[in-house]
Design a protein around this motif. Structure first.
Motif, PDB file in Angstrom:
ATOM      1  N   THR A 180       0.685  -1.200   0.057  1.00  0.00           N
ATOM      2  CA  THR A 180      -0.176   0.264   0.034  1.00  0.00           C
ATOM      3  C   THR A 180       0.858   1.211   0.080  1.00  0.00           C
ATOM      4  O   THR A 180       0.290   2.527  -0.289  1.00  0.00           O
ATOM      5  CB  THR A 180      -1.169   0.082   1.511  1.00  0.00           C
ATOM      6  OG1 THR A 180      -0.114   0.030   2.428  1.00  0.00           O
ATOM      7  CG2 THR A 180      -1.810  -1.273   1.105  1.00  0.00           C
ATOM      8  N   LYS A 181       2.065   1.016   0.391  1.00  0.00           N
ATOM      9  CA  LYS A 181       3.088   2.296   0.437  1.00  0.00           C
ATOM     10  C   LYS A 181       3.908   2.343  -0.757  1.00  0.00           C
ATOM     11  O   LYS A 181       4.273   1.203  -1.561  1.00  0.00           O
ATOM     12  CB  LYS A 181       3.811   2.410   1.475  1.00  0.00           C
ATOM     13  CG  LYS A 181       3.038   2.321   3.094  1.00  0.00           C
ATOM     14  CD  LYS A 181       4.186   2.309   4.026  1.00  0.00           C
ATOM     15  CE  LYS A 181       3.422   2.543   5.306  1.00  0.00           C
ATOM     16  NZ  LYS A 181       4.294   2.775   6.510  1.00  0.00           N
ATOM     17  N   GLU A 182       4.418   3.548  -1.107  1.00  0.00           N
ATOM     18  CA  GLU A 182       5.319   3.562  -2.195  1.00  0.00           C
ATOM     19  C   GLU A 182       6.681   2.755  -1.869  1.00  0.00           C
ATOM     20  O   GLU A 182       6.993   3.052  -0.712  1.00  0.00           O
ATOM     21  CB  GLU A 182       5.624   5.079  -2.509  1.00  0.00           C
ATOM     22  CG  GLU A 182       6.676   5.154  -3.751  1.00  0.00           C
ATOM     23  CD  GLU A 182       6.901   6.640  -4.242  1.00  0.00           C
ATOM     24  OE1 GLU A 182       7.769   6.787  -4.605  1.00  0.00           O
ATOM     25  OE2 GLU A 182       6.054   7.221  -4.140  1.00  0.00           O
ATOM     26  N   ARG A 183       7.090   2.072  -2.862  1.00  0.00           N
ATOM     27  CA  ARG A 183       8.467   1.493  -2.256  1.00  0.00           C
ATOM     28  C   ARG A 183       9.667   2.532  -2.106  1.00  0.00           C
ATOM     29  O   ARG A 183       9.596   3.531  -2.810  1.00  0.00           O
ATOM     30  CB  ARG A 183       8.731   0.466  -3.397  1.00  0.00           C
ATOM     31  CG  ARG A 183       8.131  -0.680  -3.612  1.00  0.00           C
ATOM     32  CD  ARG A 183       8.402  -1.739  -4.463  1.00  0.00           C
ATOM     33  NE  ARG A 183       9.881  -1.855  -4.862  1.00  0.00           N
ATOM     34  CZ  ARG A 183      10.432  -2.583  -5.522  1.00  0.00           C
ATOM     35  NH1 ARG A 183       9.921  -3.721  -6.411  1.00  0.00           N
ATOM     36  NH2 ARG A 183      11.738  -2.760  -5.422  1.00  0.00           N
ATOM     37  N   ASP A 184      10.509   2.081  -1.237  1.00  0.00           N
ATOM     38  CA  ASP A 184      11.723   2.730  -0.979  1.00  0.00           C
ATOM     39  C   ASP A 184      12.632   3.128  -2.109  1.00  0.00           C
ATOM     40  O   ASP A 184      13.252   4.214  -2.362  1.00  0.00           O
ATOM     41  CB  ASP A 184      12.347   2.276   0.030  1.00  0.00           C
ATOM     42  CG  ASP A 184      12.123   2.373   1.636  1.00  0.00           C
ATOM     43  OD1 ASP A 184      10.996   3.152   1.554  1.00  0.00           O
ATOM     44  OD2 ASP A 184      12.586   1.691   2.277  1.00  0.00           O
ATOM     45  N   ASP A 185      12.570   2.257  -3.354  1.00  0.00           N
ATOM     46  CA  ASP A 185      13.366   2.464  -4.470  1.00  0.00           C
ATOM     47  C   ASP A 185      12.625   2.468  -5.659  1.00  0.00           C
ATOM     48  O   ASP A 185      13.010   2.580  -6.749  1.00  0.00           O
ATOM     49  CB  ASP A 185      14.152   0.937  -4.494  1.00  0.00           C
ATOM     50  CG  ASP A 185      13.460  -0.312  -4.956  1.00  0.00           C
ATOM     51  OD1 ASP A 185      12.084  -0.015  -4.763  1.00  0.00           O
ATOM     52  OD2 ASP A 185      13.883  -1.175  -5.172  1.00  0.00           O
ATOM     53  N   ALA A 186      11.141   3.082  -5.248  1.00  0.00           N
ATOM     54  CA  ALA A 186      10.440   3.596  -6.511  1.00  0.00           C
ATOM     55  C   ALA A 186      11.015   4.682  -7.252  1.00  0.00           C
ATOM     56  O   ALA A 186      10.675   4.790  -8.615  1.00  0.00           O
ATOM     57  CB  ALA A 186       9.149   3.988  -5.911  1.00  0.00           C
ATOM     58  N   HIS A 187      12.004   5.467  -6.909  1.00  0.00           N
ATOM     59  CA  HIS A 187      12.451   6.455  -7.830  1.00  0.00           C
ATOM     60  C   HIS A 187      13.602   6.004  -8.694  1.00  0.00           C
ATOM     61  O   HIS A 187      14.066   6.817  -9.532  1.00  0.00           O
ATOM     62  CB  HIS A 187      12.978   7.521  -6.656  1.00  0.00           C
ATOM     63  CG  HIS A 187      14.323   7.176  -5.954  1.00  0.00           C
ATOM     64  ND1 HIS A 187      13.816   6.075  -4.560  1.00  0.00           N
ATOM     65  CD2 HIS A 187      15.712   7.018  -5.809  1.00  0.00           C
ATOM     66  CE1 HIS A 187      14.794   5.882  -4.366  1.00  0.00           C
ATOM     67  NE2 HIS A 187      16.014   6.301  -4.829  1.00  0.00           N
ATOM     68  N   LEU A 188      13.846   4.849  -8.807  1.00  0.00           N
ATOM     69  CA  LEU A 188      14.977   4.135  -9.398  1.00  0.00           C
ATOM     70  C   LEU A 188      14.256   3.312 -10.638  1.00  0.00           C
ATOM     71  O   LEU A 188      14.792   2.536 -11.336  1.00  0.00           O
ATOM     72  CB  LEU A 188      15.960   3.098  -8.802  1.00  0.00           C
ATOM     73  CG  LEU A 188      16.478   4.014  -7.641  1.00  0.00           C
ATOM     74  CD1 LEU A 188      17.455   2.804  -6.764  1.00  0.00           C
ATOM     75  CD2 LEU A 188      17.401   4.939  -8.285  1.00  0.00           C
ATOM     76  N   ASP A 189      12.871   3.281 -10.704  1.00  0.00           N
ATOM     77  CA  ASP A 189      12.034   2.502 -11.430  1.00  0.00           C
ATOM     78  C   ASP A 189      12.292   2.582 -13.007  1.00  0.00           C
ATOM     79  O   ASP A 189      12.481   1.557 -13.550  1.00  0.00           O
ATOM     80  CB  ASP A 189      10.545   2.600 -11.387  1.00  0.00           C
ATOM     81  CG  ASP A 189       9.955   1.997 -10.130  1.00  0.00           C
ATOM     82  OD1 ASP A 189      10.490   1.220  -9.500  1.00  0.00           O
ATOM     83  OD2 ASP A 189       8.939   2.365  -9.569  1.00  0.00           O
ATOM     84  N   ASP A 190      12.932   3.862 -13.465  1.00  0.00           N
ATOM     85  CA  ASP A 190      12.970   3.885 -14.939  1.00  0.00           C
ATOM     86  C   ASP A 190      14.399   3.689 -15.276  1.00  0.00           C
ATOM     87  O   ASP A 190      15.069   4.295 -16.136  1.00  0.00           O
ATOM     88  CB  ASP A 190      12.447   5.374 -15.394  1.00  0.00           C
ATOM     89  CG  ASP A 190      13.000   6.450 -14.501  1.00  0.00           C
ATOM     90  OD1 ASP A 190      13.244   6.298 -13.345  1.00  0.00           O
ATOM     91  OD2 ASP A 190      12.844   7.679 -14.903  1.00  0.00           O
ATOM     92  N   ILE A 191      15.386   3.342 -14.340  1.00  0.00           N
ATOM     93  CA  ILE A 191      16.816   2.819 -14.518  1.00  0.00           C
ATOM     94  C   ILE A 191      16.766   1.591 -15.208  1.00  0.00           C
ATOM     95  O   ILE A 191      16.285   0.767 -14.556  1.00  0.00           O
ATOM     96  CB  ILE A 191      17.407   3.190 -13.301  1.00  0.00           C
ATOM     97  CG1 ILE A 191      17.586   4.799 -12.887  1.00  0.00           C
ATOM     98  CG2 ILE A 191      19.134   2.555 -13.632  1.00  0.00           C
ATOM     99  CD1 ILE A 191      18.395   4.942 -11.691  1.00  0.00           C
ATOM    100  N   GLU A 192      17.675   1.470 -16.120  1.00  0.00           N
ATOM    101  CA  GLU A 192      17.621   0.052 -16.707  1.00  0.00           C
ATOM    102  C   GLU A 192      18.507  -0.770 -15.745  1.00  0.00           C
ATOM    103  O   GLU A 192      19.221  -0.612 -14.985  1.00  0.00           O
ATOM    104  CB  GLU A 192      18.575   0.261 -18.035  1.00  0.00           C
ATOM    105  CG  GLU A 192      17.979   0.857 -19.088  1.00  0.00           C
ATOM    106  CD  GLU A 192      18.775   0.732 -20.288  1.00  0.00           C
ATOM    107  OE1 GLU A 192      19.338  -0.135 -20.701  1.00  0.00           O
ATOM    108  OE2 GLU A 192      18.711   1.887 -21.224  1.00  0.00           O
ATOM    109  N   GLU A 193      17.850  -2.185 -15.738  1.00  0.00           N
ATOM    110  CA  GLU A 193      18.231  -3.219 -14.925  1.00  0.00           C
ATOM    111  C   GLU A 193      19.960  -3.352 -15.386  1.00  0.00           C
ATOM    112  O   GLU A 193      20.304  -3.433 -16.855  1.00  0.00           O
ATOM    113  CB  GLU A 193      17.696  -4.329 -15.176  1.00  0.00           C
ATOM    114  CG  GLU A 193      18.299  -5.440 -14.188  1.00  0.00           C
ATOM    115  CD  GLU A 193      17.226  -6.828 -14.268  1.00  0.00           C
ATOM    116  OE1 GLU A 193      17.924  -7.764 -13.943  1.00  0.00           O
ATOM    117  OE2 GLU A 193      16.184  -6.316 -14.352  1.00  0.00           O
TER     118      GLU A 193
END
Length: 46
Positions: free
Chosen positions: A16-29
């Motif tokens: 239900t909460k935003e993940r701590d690493d959500a700000h990295l979602d658009d970085i390529e693996e």
């Protein structure tokens, strides 16, 4: 015993909460430290 179709589990608190690493979602693996640093610096500028 209740039917499985009637079961409505509560969402986990983490879901239900935003993940701590959500700000990295658009970085390529597989991105390295430099790519991550550049991405974060660009986001700060915005």
């Amino acid at each position: 015993m209740t039917d499985a179709a009637e079961c409505k589990p509560e969402p986990l608190e983490q879901e239900t909460k935003e993940r701590d690493d959500a700000h990295l979602d658009d970085i390529e693996e597989g991105a390295g430290c430099t790519e991550i640093w550049e991405h974060l610096a660009e986001k700060r500028e915005e």
